[in-house]
Design a protein around this motif. Structure first.
Motif, short mmCIF file in Angstrom:
data_model
loop_
_atom_site.label_atom_id
_atom_site.label_comp_id
_atom_site.label_asym_id
_atom_site.label_seq_id
_atom_site.Cartn_x
_atom_site.Cartn_y
_atom_site.Cartn_z
N LEU A 100 66.74 144.20 -12.83
CA LEU A 100 68.15 144.02 -12.47
C LEU A 100 68.99 143.69 -13.69
O LEU A 100 70.10 144.21 -13.84
CB LEU A 100 68.27 142.90 -11.43
N GLN A 101 68.49 142.84 -14.55
CA GLN A 101 69.25 142.50 -15.76
C GLN A 101 69.44 143.73 -16.63
O GLN A 101 70.52 143.95 -17.20
CB GLN A 101 68.51 141.40 -16.54
N THR A 102 68.41 144.56 -16.72
CA THR A 102 68.51 145.79 -17.50
C THR A 102 69.53 146.73 -16.88
O THR A 102 70.31 147.38 -17.59
CB THR A 102 67.14 146.49 -17.57
N PHE A 103 69.55 146.80 -15.55
CA PHE A 103 70.51 147.65 -14.85
C PHE A 103 71.94 147.25 -15.19
O PHE A 103 72.78 148.11 -15.51
CB PHE A 103 70.28 147.55 -13.34
N PHE A 104 72.22 145.96 -15.16
CA PHE A 104 73.60 145.52 -15.44
C PHE A 104 73.94 145.62 -16.92
O PHE A 104 75.10 145.86 -17.27
CB PHE A 104 73.83 144.12 -14.88
N ARG A 105 72.94 145.46 -17.79
CA ARG A 105 73.20 145.72 -19.21
C ARG A 105 73.52 147.19 -19.42
O ARG A 105 74.36 147.55 -20.26
CB ARG A 105 71.99 145.31 -20.06
N PHE A 106 72.84 148.04 -18.68
CA PHE A 106 73.11 149.47 -18.75
C PHE A 106 74.55 149.77 -18.34
O PHE A 106 75.23 150.58 -18.98
CB PHE A 106 72.13 150.22 -17.85
N THR A 107 75.03 149.15 -17.28
CA THR A 107 76.41 149.40 -16.86
C THR A 107 77.39 148.91 -17.92
O THR A 107 78.49 149.46 -18.04
CB THR A 107 76.73 148.72 -15.51
N ASP A 108 77.01 147.89 -18.69
CA ASP A 108 77.86 147.46 -19.81
C ASP A 108 78.04 148.60 -20.82
O ASP A 108 79.12 148.79 -21.37
CB ASP A 108 77.26 146.25 -20.53
N ASP A 109 76.96 149.33 -21.08
CA ASP A 109 77.00 150.41 -22.05
C ASP A 109 77.77 151.62 -21.54
O ASP A 109 78.20 152.46 -22.33
CB ASP A 109 75.58 150.85 -22.43
N PRO A 186 75.21 140.04 -17.40
CA PRO A 186 74.15 140.74 -16.67
C PRO A 186 73.21 139.79 -15.95
O PRO A 186 72.75 140.08 -14.83
CB PRO A 186 73.42 141.52 -17.77
N GLU A 187 72.93 138.65 -16.57
CA GLU A 187 72.03 137.66 -15.95
C GLU A 187 72.64 137.08 -14.68
O GLU A 187 71.94 136.90 -13.66
CB GLU A 187 71.72 136.55 -16.95
N GLU A 188 73.93 136.80 -14.72
CA GLU A 188 74.61 136.26 -13.54
C GLU A 188 74.64 137.29 -12.41
O GLU A 188 74.40 136.96 -11.25
CB GLU A 188 76.03 135.83 -13.90
N ALA A 189 74.95 138.53 -12.75
CA ALA A 189 74.98 139.58 -11.74
C ALA A 189 73.60 139.77 -11.12
O ALA A 189 73.47 139.93 -9.90
CB ALA A 189 75.46 140.89 -12.36
N ALA A 190 72.56 139.74 -11.96
CA ALA A 190 71.19 139.89 -11.44
C ALA A 190 70.85 138.76 -10.48
O ALA A 190 70.19 138.98 -9.44
CB ALA A 190 70.20 139.92 -12.60
N HIS A 192 72.86 137.13 -8.54
CA HIS A 192 73.53 137.37 -7.25
C HIS A 192 72.65 138.25 -6.37
O HIS A 192 72.48 137.97 -5.17
CB HIS A 192 74.88 138.05 -7.47
N ILE A 193 72.08 139.30 -6.96
CA ILE A 193 71.19 140.18 -6.19
C ILE A 193 69.93 139.45 -5.78
O ILE A 193 69.46 139.57 -4.64
CB ILE A 193 70.82 141.43 -7.02
N MET A 194 69.36 138.67 -6.68
CA MET A 194 68.14 137.94 -6.36
C MET A 194 68.36 136.99 -5.19
O MET A 194 67.54 136.92 -4.27
CB MET A 194 67.65 137.15 -7.59
N ARG A 195 69.44 136.26 -5.21
CA ARG A 195 69.71 135.30 -4.13
C ARG A 195 69.96 135.99 -2.79
O ARG A 195 69.52 135.50 -1.75
CB ARG A 195 70.92 134.43 -4.48
N MET A 196 70.66 137.11 -2.83
CA MET A 196 71.07 137.75 -1.59
C MET A 196 70.05 138.73 -1.03
O MET A 196 70.13 139.09 0.15
CB MET A 196 72.40 138.49 -1.80
N THR A 197 69.09 139.16 -1.84
CA THR A 197 68.13 140.15 -1.34
C THR A 197 66.68 139.72 -1.52
O THR A 197 65.93 139.67 -0.55
CB THR A 197 68.32 141.51 -2.06
N TRP A 198 66.28 139.39 -2.75
CA TRP A 198 64.86 139.17 -3.00
C TRP A 198 64.26 138.05 -2.18
O TRP A 198 63.21 138.23 -1.56
CB TRP A 198 64.61 138.91 -4.49
N PHE A 199 64.90 136.90 -2.14
CA PHE A 199 64.26 135.77 -1.49
C PHE A 199 64.13 135.97 0.02
O PHE A 199 63.24 135.40 0.65
CB PHE A 199 65.02 134.48 -1.82
N GLY A 200 64.99 136.80 0.58
CA GLY A 200 64.83 137.16 1.99
C GLY A 200 63.82 138.28 2.17
O GLY A 200 62.98 138.24 3.07
#
Length: 213
Positions: A100-109, A186-190, A192-200
């Protein structure tokens, strides 16, 4: 006597085809992002590249063909970077967070072009461009499924596929929000996804087989 214009023309002729294609796509990506697909002129792209418009048509066939090439280049880079990022992770949670962090770093580029791709209406672009964007989504879904399968081999495929679809959908929508907020990392965005999807999702994925219907 060789003029400056003739020298520039000669350099353009000598550029290898692969390098010329990359140059065209890089500039086209910028113009598409600035103007939007519908308002982009092939004349402007040709002028910025420093070649004739017929040369661009020779390489890509059409404006949609050029857009498809740009999308393909972006999705290939995204797939490679995401796959590399999870190598060496010790758990599915760590691997997912790294991905996820890599994905959001990619969107930065690719902030401007990424926003363009996600906002491009299917009625404006042709079917080939729509199909290319869907291929990018499916590649990410397959990467997530492979990740889950590696760490949880006993989990049924339907659950893995559902989890992957949810994650890719969440990433896509959050990335639209992310590119509009320069102060989000990117870490903060990742997270958000972790809290809202992974743990469930983790609880669902780790249920015994007889609880999955």
């Amino acid at each position: 006597m060789v003029t400056s214009a003739e020298t520039k023309t000669e350099r353009r002729r000598r550029m290898p085809r692969a390098d010329r294609e990359r140059q065209m796509m890089t500039i086209a990506e910028a113009v598409f992002s600035e103007r939007g697909y519908a308002a982009t002129s092939m004349d402007e792209i040709a002028d910025r590249v420093g070649v004739s418009k017929p040369m661009i048509y020779e390489y890509f066939g059409s404006k949609e063909g050029l857009l498809v090439a740009c999308i393909r280049q972006v999705r290939t880079e995204l797939r490679e970077r995401t796959a590399q990022s999870v190598i060496g992770a010790s758990s599915p949670e760590e691997a997912l967070r790294k991905g996820l962090q890599t994905f959001f770093r990619f969107t930065d580029d690719h902030r401007r072009s990424w926003e363009l791709l996600l906002r491009t209406e299917t009625a404006v672009v042709g079917p080939a461009a729509v199909a290319e964007m869907e291929t990018a989504r499916q590649e990410q879904i397959q990467l997530h499924m492979a990740l889950f399968s590696a760490y949880m081999p006993d989990t049924d495929q339907r659950s893995l596929e559902a989890a992957a679809e949810i994650l890719v959908g969440a990433c896509e929508r959050l990335s639209v929000w992310y590119v509009r907020h320069d102060d989000v990392t990117p870490e903060e965005a990742a997270e958000h996804i972790m809290r809202m999807t992974w743990f469930g999702l983790k609880g669902e994925l780790e249920q015994p087989d007889d609880h999955r219907q």
